[in-house]
Design an enzyme around this catalytic site. Sequence first.
Site, PDB file in Angstrom:
ATOM      1  N   ASN A 193       0.854  -1.163   0.032  1.00 17.54           N
ATOM      2  CA  ASN A 193      -0.009   0.088   0.098  1.00 17.54           C
ATOM      3  C   ASN A 193       0.744   1.202  -0.053  1.00 17.54           C
ATOM      4  OD1 ASN A 193       0.864  -0.529   2.355  1.00 17.54           O
ATOM      5  ND2 ASN A 193      -0.931   0.068   3.663  1.00 17.54           N
ATOM      6  N   GLU A 247       4.808  -4.687  11.928  1.00 17.95           N
ATOM      7  CA  GLU A 247       3.618  -3.486  11.788  1.00 17.95           C
ATOM      8  C   GLU A 247       2.774  -4.316  10.948  1.00 17.95           C
ATOM      9  OE1 GLU A 247       3.401  -0.530  12.946  1.00 17.95           O
ATOM     10  OE2 GLU A 247       5.357  -0.232  13.481  1.00 17.95           O
ATOM     11  N   CYS A 258      -3.401   0.466   6.795  1.00 11.73           N
ATOM     12  CA  CYS A 258      -3.529  -0.436   7.853  1.00 11.73           C
ATOM     13  C   CYS A 258      -4.091   0.076   9.041  1.00 11.73           C
ATOM     14  CB  CYS A 258      -2.075  -0.966   8.384  1.00 11.73           C
ATOM     15  SG  CYS A 258      -1.081   0.635   8.630  1.00 11.73           S
ATOM     16  N   GLU A 287       7.671   1.940  14.715  1.00 10.07           N
ATOM     17  CA  GLU A 287       8.477   2.934  13.709  1.00 10.07           C
ATOM     18  C   GLU A 287       8.383   4.437  13.865  1.00 10.07           C
ATOM     19  OE1 GLU A 287       6.819   0.804   9.990  1.00 10.07           O
ATOM     20  OE2 GLU A 287       9.025   0.431  10.017  1.00 10.07           O
TER      21      GLU A 287
HETATM   22  P1  NDP Z   1       1.142  -9.849   3.396  1.00 13.61           P
HETATM   23  O1  NDP Z   1       1.217 -10.197   4.807  1.00 13.61           O
HETATM   24  O2  NDP Z   1       0.545 -10.742   2.623  1.00 13.61           O
HETATM   25  O3  NDP Z   1       2.546  -9.541   2.753  1.00 13.61           O
HETATM   26  C1  NDP Z   1       3.632  -8.727   3.383  1.00 13.61           C
HETATM   27  C2  NDP Z   1       5.021  -9.015   2.728  1.00 13.61           C
HETATM   28  O4  NDP Z   1       5.336 -10.195   3.341  1.00 13.61           O
HETATM   29  C3  NDP Z   1       5.051  -9.142   1.416  1.00 13.61           C
HETATM   30  O5  NDP Z   1       6.291  -8.804   1.047  1.00 13.61           O
HETATM   31  C4  NDP Z   1       5.073 -10.712   1.408  1.00 13.61           C
HETATM   32  O6  NDP Z   1       5.627 -11.240   0.082  1.00 13.61           O
HETATM   33  C5  NDP Z   1       5.924 -10.939   2.501  1.00 13.61           C
HETATM   34  N1  NDP Z   1       5.946 -12.417   2.819  1.00 13.61           N
HETATM   35  C6  NDP Z   1       4.628 -13.306   2.760  1.00 13.61           C
HETATM   36  N2  NDP Z   1       4.875 -14.510   3.269  1.00 13.61           N
HETATM   37  C7  NDP Z   1       5.943 -14.495   3.848  1.00 13.61           C
HETATM   38  C8  NDP Z   1       6.937 -15.239   4.808  1.00 13.61           C
HETATM   39  N3  NDP Z   1       6.669 -16.642   5.106  1.00 13.61           N
HETATM   40  N4  NDP Z   1       8.203 -14.702   5.053  1.00 13.61           N
HETATM   41  C9  NDP Z   1       8.584 -13.714   4.820  1.00 13.61           C
HETATM   42  N5  NDP Z   1       7.908 -12.393   4.137  1.00 13.61           N
HETATM   43  C10 NDP Z   1       6.772 -13.013   3.632  1.00 13.61           C
HETATM   44  O7  NDP Z   1       0.559  -8.386   3.296  1.00 13.61           O
HETATM   45  P2  NDP Z   1      -0.020  -7.426   2.116  1.00 13.61           P
HETATM   46  O8  NDP Z   1       1.224  -7.259   1.242  1.00 13.61           O
HETATM   47  O9  NDP Z   1      -1.145  -8.099   1.565  1.00 13.61           O
HETATM   48  O10 NDP Z   1      -0.372  -5.817   2.910  1.00 13.61           O
HETATM   49  C11 NDP Z   1      -1.412  -5.927   3.473  1.00 13.61           C
HETATM   50  C12 NDP Z   1      -1.306  -6.122   4.813  1.00 13.61           C
HETATM   51  O11 NDP Z   1      -0.258  -5.187   5.483  1.00 13.61           O
HETATM   52  C13 NDP Z   1      -2.433  -5.769   5.794  1.00 13.61           C
HETATM   53  O12 NDP Z   1      -2.993  -6.591   6.687  1.00 13.61           O
HETATM   54  C14 NDP Z   1      -2.354  -4.429   6.429  1.00 13.61           C
HETATM   55  O13 NDP Z   1      -2.966  -4.158   7.527  1.00 13.61           O
HETATM   56  C15 NDP Z   1      -0.760  -4.754   6.621  1.00 13.61           C
HETATM   57  N6  NDP Z   1      -0.110  -3.360   6.628  1.00 13.61           N
HETATM   58  C16 NDP Z   1       0.420  -2.834   7.930  1.00 13.61           C
HETATM   59  C17 NDP Z   1       0.818  -1.584   8.156  1.00 13.61           C
HETATM   60  C18 NDP Z   1       1.190  -1.132   9.489  1.00 13.61           C
HETATM   61  O14 NDP Z   1       2.145  -0.187   9.547  1.00 13.61           O
HETATM   62  N7  NDP Z   1       0.863  -1.691  10.674  1.00 13.61           N
HETATM   63  C19 NDP Z   1       0.978  -0.645   6.901  1.00 13.61           C
HETATM   64  C20 NDP Z   1       0.574  -1.371   5.698  1.00 13.61           C
HETATM   65  C21 NDP Z   1       0.066  -2.441   5.785  1.00 13.61           C
HETATM   66  P3  NDP Z   1       4.513 -11.352  -1.089  1.00 13.61           P
HETATM   67  O15 NDP Z   1       3.740 -10.243  -1.225  1.00 13.61           O
HETATM   68  O16 NDP Z   1       5.497 -11.600  -2.213  1.00 13.61           O
HETATM   69  O17 NDP Z   1       3.801 -12.689  -0.925  1.00 13.61           O
END
Ligand code: NDP
Length: 484
Positions: A153, A250, A284, A458
């Site tokens: 995002n 996060e 998020c 953060e």
């Molecule tokens: P995901 O949890 O699906 O993915 C986050 C990242 O982790 C991606 O780069 C993903 O790679 C990677 N990943 C997935 N599986 C693994 C693993 N087993 N080990 C290491 N890395 C892994 O989230 P989204 O990208 O769908 O983002 C949306 C989510 O992020 C929402 O739940 C949102 O709330 C949260 N978010 C939180 C924020 C905060 O600051 N608290 C801010 C923004 C978003 P890949 O995509 O290639 O699978």
Amino acid sequence: MKFQPKASHFIDGEYVEDTAGAPIDVVYPATGEIIARLHSATPAIVDRALAAAKDAQKAWEAMTGTERGRVLRRAADIMRDRNHELSVIETHDTGKPIQETTVADATSGADALEYFGGLAPSLTGEHIPLAGGDFAYTIREALGVCVGIGAWNYPTQIACWKGAPALACGNTMVFKPSETTPLSALKVAEILVEAGAPKGVYNVVQGYGDVGAALVTDPRVAKVSLTGSVPTGRKVYAAAAGGMKHVTMELGGKSPMIVFDDADVENAVSGAILGNFYSSGQVCSNGTRVFVQEGIKEAFLTRLAERLAKARIGDPMDPEVSFGPVVSQGQMEIVKGYIAKAVAEGARLVFGGRQLDRAGFYLEPTVFADVTDDMTIAREEIFGPVMSVLDFASEEEVMARANATEFGLAAGVFTRDLSRAHRVVRGFEAGTCYINTYNLAPVEAPFGGSKMSGIGRENSKLAINHYSELKTVYVSMNDVEAPY
Ligand code: NDP
């Protein structure tokens, strides 16, 4: 292709390609067209990036904080100079309107680089006087190689929010963007090198979850900072624990926003719009459970509908457009599933609810009223433009309901009663709270969640504690007394 980078990865100060990795197609969410093709990192690429980060770390840490800070501040200036170019890339990567990316992405990344660049020279330990003239002192040391893993995002912002404090403390970083939005982190790496960062200090590798998992478990890595969902956070936290690595998590949320009868309706509606529809709801910390007190409900819903009707939905590159598509076909289907479930479970649709009849992944801003706590849309994070409005009568009742969730990222309250505002935020089980506003995240203030929404913070001076550790040195000024 218009947005094709020189290569997929950025390692040791240069672009690197390995076409043996699985292809990653970058799709423009406004049209569905493929705008770049990259490749996921092979094990050789992951190894090369970690080796580069490891090799560069000691020399980077040995530079003075002033020198490291200068690099970061120079990078901030370059990012601001290139804001338009970076915003265009971000809009194509994420689908967010250029109106937003121009003010919230590279600019927010630049703020982080500037802020932590400014802090770097003042990062020190302390002197601790002890009995008999003895004393101890602490040395603030870098952790080593840090891994950053980002969500889709806010790709530029996340790359900088993790990179800036890590580098300020003398760490090096390997950053893996979400495979959905891989373009902008490469620009951050490029800019850092242009600003004078030694090669290997900030590296970017692309990839799916398996690449993230390989990075997290590598023994060369000292710390992992993830922005992502709770299920991914659980996996990454557990994997990091095996190597006793430091973590910042996060994660997601289902945050409450409480609007009391005495609130300024216009401000409350503005807060609810920002906290549900900015970035098409893909934030998020969004306040997706909007609890509205009975006396103000009709005025709130009427004004909300009037204001939403003014949203300009369309081509995100049009500067007049204020509401764009969601990030991908997959995300659109997930959100549509939640909308269908809300209708089936008896929520009252008061605005939107449909996919737009045009190319790209467009959903209308959607509002459900009469939502109850047990409905799926009130319990699960949707990560799309869907607001749930829930009724309440008393403060005591709404506080219990607001906190009845496993998440604890953010929470907000709208009221003109100052004592109530402070009492309510004191009662919130959430890491980031708002009074009479919503979703601002300036770099000067800590940001992060409690409960299942995360570990660590953060931004702000606090982030320094999560990217460094203290070595304690005891100095004796006396003879050593031993029992025998
Ligand atoms: P995901 O949890 O699906 O993915 C986050 C990242 O982790 C991606 O780069 C993903 O790679 C990677 N990943 C997935 N599986 C693994 C693993 N087993 N080990 C290491 N890395 C892994 O989230 P989204 O990208 O769908 O983002 C949306 C989510 O992020 C929402 O739940 C949102 O709330 C949260 N978010 C939180 C924020 C905060 O600051 N608290 C801010 C923004 C978003 P890949 O995509 O290639 O699978």
